[in-house]
Design a protein around this motif. Sequence first.
Motif, PDB file in Angstrom:
ATOM      1  N   PRO A 105       5.106  -5.646   5.854  1.00  0.00           N
ATOM      2  CA  PRO A 105       5.465  -6.511   6.985  1.00  0.00           C
ATOM      3  C   PRO A 105       4.211  -6.942   7.749  1.00  0.00           C
ATOM      4  O   PRO A 105       3.132  -6.342   7.599  1.00  0.00           O
ATOM      5  N   ASP A 106       4.369  -7.957   8.578  1.00  0.00           N
ATOM      6  CA  ASP A 106       3.230  -8.538   9.301  1.00  0.00           C
ATOM      7  C   ASP A 106       2.430  -7.510  10.087  1.00  0.00           C
ATOM      8  O   ASP A 106       1.198  -7.571  10.125  1.00  0.00           O
ATOM      9  N   HIS A 107       3.110  -6.544  10.711  1.00  0.00           N
ATOM     10  CA  HIS A 107       2.386  -5.595  11.559  1.00  0.00           C
ATOM     11  C   HIS A 107       1.503  -4.642  10.740  1.00  0.00           C
ATOM     12  O   HIS A 107       0.701  -3.905  11.310  1.00  0.00           O
ATOM     13  N   LEU A 108       1.621  -4.673   9.412  1.00  0.00           N
ATOM     14  CA  LEU A 108       0.790  -3.810   8.577  1.00  0.00           C
ATOM     15  C   LEU A 108      -0.202  -4.595   7.710  1.00  0.00           C
ATOM     16  O   LEU A 108      -0.721  -4.072   6.738  1.00  0.00           O
ATOM     17  N   GLN A 109      -0.461  -5.821   8.072  1.00  0.00           N
ATOM     18  CA  GLN A 109      -1.462  -6.592   7.338  1.00  0.00           C
ATOM     19  C   GLN A 109      -2.858  -6.121   7.739  1.00  0.00           C
ATOM     20  O   GLN A 109      -3.048  -5.526   8.796  1.00  0.00           O
ATOM     21  N   GLU A 126      -6.381  -3.970   7.746  1.00  0.00           N
ATOM     22  CA  GLU A 126      -6.883  -2.600   7.553  1.00  0.00           C
ATOM     23  C   GLU A 126      -5.800  -1.536   7.688  1.00  0.00           C
ATOM     24  O   GLU A 126      -5.807  -0.539   6.969  1.00  0.00           O
ATOM     25  N   ALA A 127      -4.844  -1.744   8.582  1.00  0.00           N
ATOM     26  CA  ALA A 127      -3.769  -0.754   8.754  1.00  0.00           C
ATOM     27  C   ALA A 127      -2.960  -0.614   7.470  1.00  0.00           C
ATOM     28  O   ALA A 127      -2.627   0.494   7.041  1.00  0.00           O
ATOM     29  N   GLY A 128      -2.655  -1.726   6.830  1.00  0.00           N
ATOM     30  CA  GLY A 128      -1.909  -1.700   5.582  1.00  0.00           C
ATOM     31  C   GLY A 128      -2.705  -1.087   4.444  1.00  0.00           C
ATOM     32  O   GLY A 128      -2.179  -0.302   3.652  1.00  0.00           O
ATOM     33  N   ARG A 129      -3.975  -1.434   4.360  1.00  0.00           N
ATOM     34  CA  ARG A 129      -4.839  -0.884   3.314  1.00  0.00           C
ATOM     35  C   ARG A 129      -4.945   0.634   3.471  1.00  0.00           C
ATOM     36  O   ARG A 129      -4.865   1.374   2.501  1.00  0.00           O
ATOM     37  N   ALA A 130      -5.103   1.104   4.701  1.00  0.00           N
ATOM     38  CA  ALA A 130      -5.187   2.551   4.950  1.00  0.00           C
ATOM     39  C   ALA A 130      -3.882   3.242   4.554  1.00  0.00           C
ATOM     40  O   ALA A 130      -3.906   4.321   3.952  1.00  0.00           O
ATOM     41  N   LEU A 131      -2.751   2.619   4.859  1.00  0.00           N
ATOM     42  CA  LEU A 131      -1.456   3.172   4.483  1.00  0.00           C
ATOM     43  C   LEU A 131      -1.343   3.290   2.960  1.00  0.00           C
ATOM     44  O   LEU A 131      -0.898   4.314   2.441  1.00  0.00           O
ATOM     45  N   LEU A 132      -1.761   2.253   2.244  1.00  0.00           N
ATOM     46  CA  LEU A 132      -1.701   2.291   0.777  1.00  0.00           C
ATOM     47  C   LEU A 132      -2.583   3.377   0.199  1.00  0.00           C
ATOM     48  O   LEU A 132      -2.183   4.084  -0.733  1.00  0.00           O
ATOM     49  N   GLU A 133      -3.774   3.540   0.722  1.00  0.00           N
ATOM     50  CA  GLU A 133      -4.686   4.571   0.216  1.00  0.00           C
ATOM     51  C   GLU A 133      -4.106   5.970   0.455  1.00  0.00           C
ATOM     52  O   GLU A 133      -4.172   6.833  -0.416  1.00  0.00           O
ATOM     53  N   LYS A 134      -3.528   6.187   1.631  1.00  0.00           N
ATOM     54  CA  LYS A 134      -2.898   7.488   1.918  1.00  0.00           C
ATOM     55  C   LYS A 134      -1.691   7.717   1.013  1.00  0.00           C
ATOM     56  O   LYS A 134      -1.472   8.825   0.530  1.00  0.00           O
ATOM     57  N   THR A 135      -0.923   6.667   0.789  1.00  0.00           N
ATOM     58  CA  THR A 135       0.240   6.776  -0.094  1.00  0.00           C
ATOM     59  C   THR A 135      -0.197   7.098  -1.514  1.00  0.00           C
ATOM     60  O   THR A 135       0.389   7.954  -2.180  1.00  0.00           O
ATOM     61  N   HIS A 136      -1.240   6.434  -1.974  1.00  0.00           N
ATOM     62  CA  HIS A 136      -1.748   6.650  -3.335  1.00  0.00           C
ATOM     63  C   HIS A 136      -2.265   8.082  -3.504  1.00  0.00           C
ATOM     64  O   HIS A 136      -2.123   8.676  -4.572  1.00  0.00           O
ATOM     65  N   ALA A 137      -2.810   8.655  -2.454  1.00  0.00           N
ATOM     66  CA  ALA A 137      -3.287  10.042  -2.508  1.00  0.00           C
ATOM     67  C   ALA A 137      -2.118  11.033  -2.511  1.00  0.00           C
ATOM     68  O   ALA A 137      -2.229  12.131  -3.057  1.00  0.00           O
ATOM     69  N   TYR A 138      -0.981  10.636  -1.961  1.00  0.00           N
ATOM     70  CA  TYR A 138       0.179  11.511  -1.768  1.00  0.00           C
ATOM     71  C   TYR A 138       1.215  11.422  -2.897  1.00  0.00           C
ATOM     72  O   TYR A 138       1.855  12.410  -3.247  1.00  0.00           O
ATOM     73  N   GLU A 146      -4.469  -0.265  -9.887  1.00  0.00           N
ATOM     74  CA  GLU A 146      -4.993  -1.167  -8.866  1.00  0.00           C
ATOM     75  C   GLU A 146      -3.946  -1.307  -7.772  1.00  0.00           C
ATOM     76  O   GLU A 146      -2.767  -1.538  -8.054  1.00  0.00           O
ATOM     77  N   LEU A 147      -4.363  -1.197  -6.522  1.00  0.00           N
ATOM     78  CA  LEU A 147      -3.476  -1.378  -5.370  1.00  0.00           C
ATOM     79  C   LEU A 147      -3.699  -2.756  -4.787  1.00  0.00           C
ATOM     80  O   LEU A 147      -4.831  -3.114  -4.446  1.00  0.00           O
ATOM     81  N   VAL A 148      -2.627  -3.533  -4.659  1.00  0.00           N
ATOM     82  CA  VAL A 148      -2.717  -4.892  -4.129  1.00  0.00           C
ATOM     83  C   VAL A 148      -1.761  -5.012  -2.951  1.00  0.00           C
ATOM     84  O   VAL A 148      -0.569  -4.719  -3.084  1.00  0.00           O
TER      85      VAL A 148
END
Length: 137
Positions: A101-105, A107-119, A133-135
């Motif tokens: 969603p717009d509120h996660l575009q 750096e906030a969204g990228r950080a969320l994806l990286e944390k999710t990928h680690a988890y 690859e994370l897009v």
Amino acid sequence: MDALYTAVATANGREGRAVSTDGQIDLPLAFPPALGGDGRGTNPEQLFAAGYAACFASAMGAIGRQEKIDVTDASVTAEVSIGKDTDGGFGLSVVMRVELPDHLQGEAGRALLEKTHAYCPYSKATRGNIPVELVVE
């Protein structure tokens, strides 16, 4: 690891059936047309893509709850590719496309994806084994 749940399924090849012991999965399998098949069944790449996308989305929900981030409008699409690898066999690669969603575009969204990928358990299983690859979309 102490197993909390074990899924069990049996298959007899790419042109057969896949059946889970609980009967929830009972699918014909077929080579996709891109690999010379008739496409009249699912294939392991589709099953892996569905599982990985579902697991990644659930993991993102868990991270969102931990960090008090609303991820209810996010969706995950996994693209699983198969191709020849360097030793003459076959290998897989994955592109995880995450619509945020717009509120996660940004750096906030990228950080969320990286944390999710680690988890995410699927991400842990693939790490160092196949390219993922994370897009952010």
